[in-house]
Scaffold this motif. Structure first.
Motif, short mmCIF file in Angstrom:
data_model
loop_
_atom_site.label_atom_id
_atom_site.label_comp_id
_atom_site.label_asym_id
_atom_site.label_seq_id
_atom_site.Cartn_x
_atom_site.Cartn_y
_atom_site.Cartn_z
N PHE A 80 49.53 22.54 2.60
CA PHE A 80 49.46 23.46 1.43
C PHE A 80 48.51 24.61 1.63
N GLY A 81 47.57 24.45 2.57
CA GLY A 81 46.81 25.75 2.88
C GLY A 81 47.81 26.84 3.31
N ILE A 82 48.71 26.43 4.46
CA ILE A 82 49.56 26.93 4.95
C ILE A 82 50.60 27.86 3.98
N LEU A 83 51.16 26.90 3.13
CA LEU A 83 52.12 27.51 2.27
C LEU A 83 51.59 28.49 1.13
N ARG A 100 52.33 31.66 13.79
CA ARG A 100 50.68 31.59 14.46
C ARG A 100 49.76 32.15 13.61
N ASN A 101 49.97 33.39 12.90
CA ASN A 101 49.17 33.88 11.95
C ASN A 101 48.87 33.10 10.79
N VAL A 102 49.97 32.46 10.16
CA VAL A 102 49.65 31.70 9.22
C VAL A 102 48.99 30.14 9.31
N VAL A 103 49.36 29.61 10.55
CA VAL A 103 48.61 28.40 10.65
C VAL A 103 47.25 28.84 11.31
N MET A 104 46.98 29.68 12.02
CA MET A 104 45.56 29.81 12.59
C MET A 104 44.53 30.56 11.46
N SER A 121 45.13 30.22 7.98
CA SER A 121 45.17 29.47 6.63
C SER A 121 43.83 28.65 6.36
N GLY A 122 43.59 28.10 5.46
CA GLY A 122 42.46 27.03 5.09
C GLY A 122 42.90 25.91 4.57
N ILE A 123 42.54 25.24 3.70
CA ILE A 123 42.74 24.05 3.28
C ILE A 123 42.87 24.18 1.65
#
Length: 295
Positions: free
Chosen positions: A62-65, A81-85, A87-89
């Motif tokens: 959900f952090g990624i979304l 890569r940008n979204v995964v690295m 993003s939080g939780i």
């Protein structure tokens, strides 16, 4: 005294520590409730611990979304890569991941499933209350000891005398949410202890979800947390709150109108509750013999 307080404020009272305190409190209360209601506490706690995997995965997903919706709003480039690295939780993802994982693990392996779900519903706001305190107190420093991150920056700024007592003159939305969660925990605990009939168990999750969703929808207006993204005028968490409310409402309508109804899937365990559409059967009806039929 000031030295001790400064040490606690700067190094001890962090999100991770408060989250750990919340987890310990959850398992302590769960153990006591299991003993009080004669629940298999070994399996109950094991499934709750194992469900933390779903919590972590769901929170990150959900952090990624949510971060992707933020980038979309800003017109920024969205890369995997940008979204995964970066993003939080998100709590909602952890909540739904935790509930789903517990349901899957305990479906056929926990004797009193309704009771188990109620224990989970009671203890979730207890953990959340401690975690939100950690959100407010948590902070991070760089190699030179300079403050680089302050989670309690969320919350609208105000010139009121109340907000003047808090960091940067912001409304302490995390502390307000923590207080609400502790209150919700107390209400659910009282309802849990007052219910003595096992056949009425299993409904506290359906009470917790809309109660928190309504509160979260309202408090989001005061968070000033643009990085979480969203859709249209609503934040990401507000959209999830709306979906949860709609989901619970639809389920209750279908349940009350008889479109779906509980069906014992195990004749030896009448406590099992699985909802099915009316008209379908997966349990054979017993054969009734006529008393005058000697054959």
């Amino acid at each position: 005294m000031d030295t001790i307080w400064n040490f606690l404020w700067n190094h001890v009272l962090t999100y991770s520590v408060m989250a750990a305190v919340g987890i310990l409190a959850v398992f302590g209360v769960s153990l006591l409730l299991c003993i009080r209601r004669e629940q298999n506490w070994v399996r109950q706690l094991f499934f709750m611990i194992a469900s933390l995997v779903g919590l972590i995965v769901g929170a990150k997903l959900f952090g990624i979304l949510s971060y992707a919706t933020y980038l979309a709003r800003e017109g920024a480039e969205i890369t995997f890569r940008n979204v995964v690295m970066n993003s939080g939780i998100v709590f909602y993802g952890g909540l739904l991941g935790y509930l789903l994982t517990f349901w899957l693990l305990s479906w056929k392996r926990l004797k009193k499933r309704r009771l188990g779900r109620d224990i989970v519903a009671v203890t979730i706001p207890l953990f959340h209350g401690f975690a939100r305190i950690g959100c407010y107190l948590g902070r991070a420093y760089d190699a030179n000891g300079v403050l680089i991150w302050q989670p309690c920056c969320y919350g609208i700024k105000s010139d009121s005398a109340f907000c003047a007592h808090f960091w940067d003159g912001r409304l302490p939305v995390q502390l307000i949410e923590s207080a609400f969660n502790f209150l919700l925990f107390a209400v659910l605990l009282i309802l849990f202890l007052r219910e003595t009939k096992e056949e009425r168990r299993g409904w506290l999750v359906r009470l917790y979800l809309p109660a928190y969703a309504i509160f979260r929808f309202v408090i989001e207006f005061f968070r000033d947390d643009a990085v979480r993204g969203g859709f249209g005028p609503f934040s990401f968490s507000q959209v999830v709150s709306i979906l949860i409310l709609l989901g619970v409402l639809v389920f209750e309508i279908l349940r009350r109108t008889g479109v779906i109804k509980p069906l014992p899937v195990d004749p030896e365990d009448p406590d099992v509750e699985v909802y099915r559409l009316v008209g379908r059967r997966n349990v054979e009806e017993p054969i009734v013999f006529d008393e005058d039929d000697n054959e």
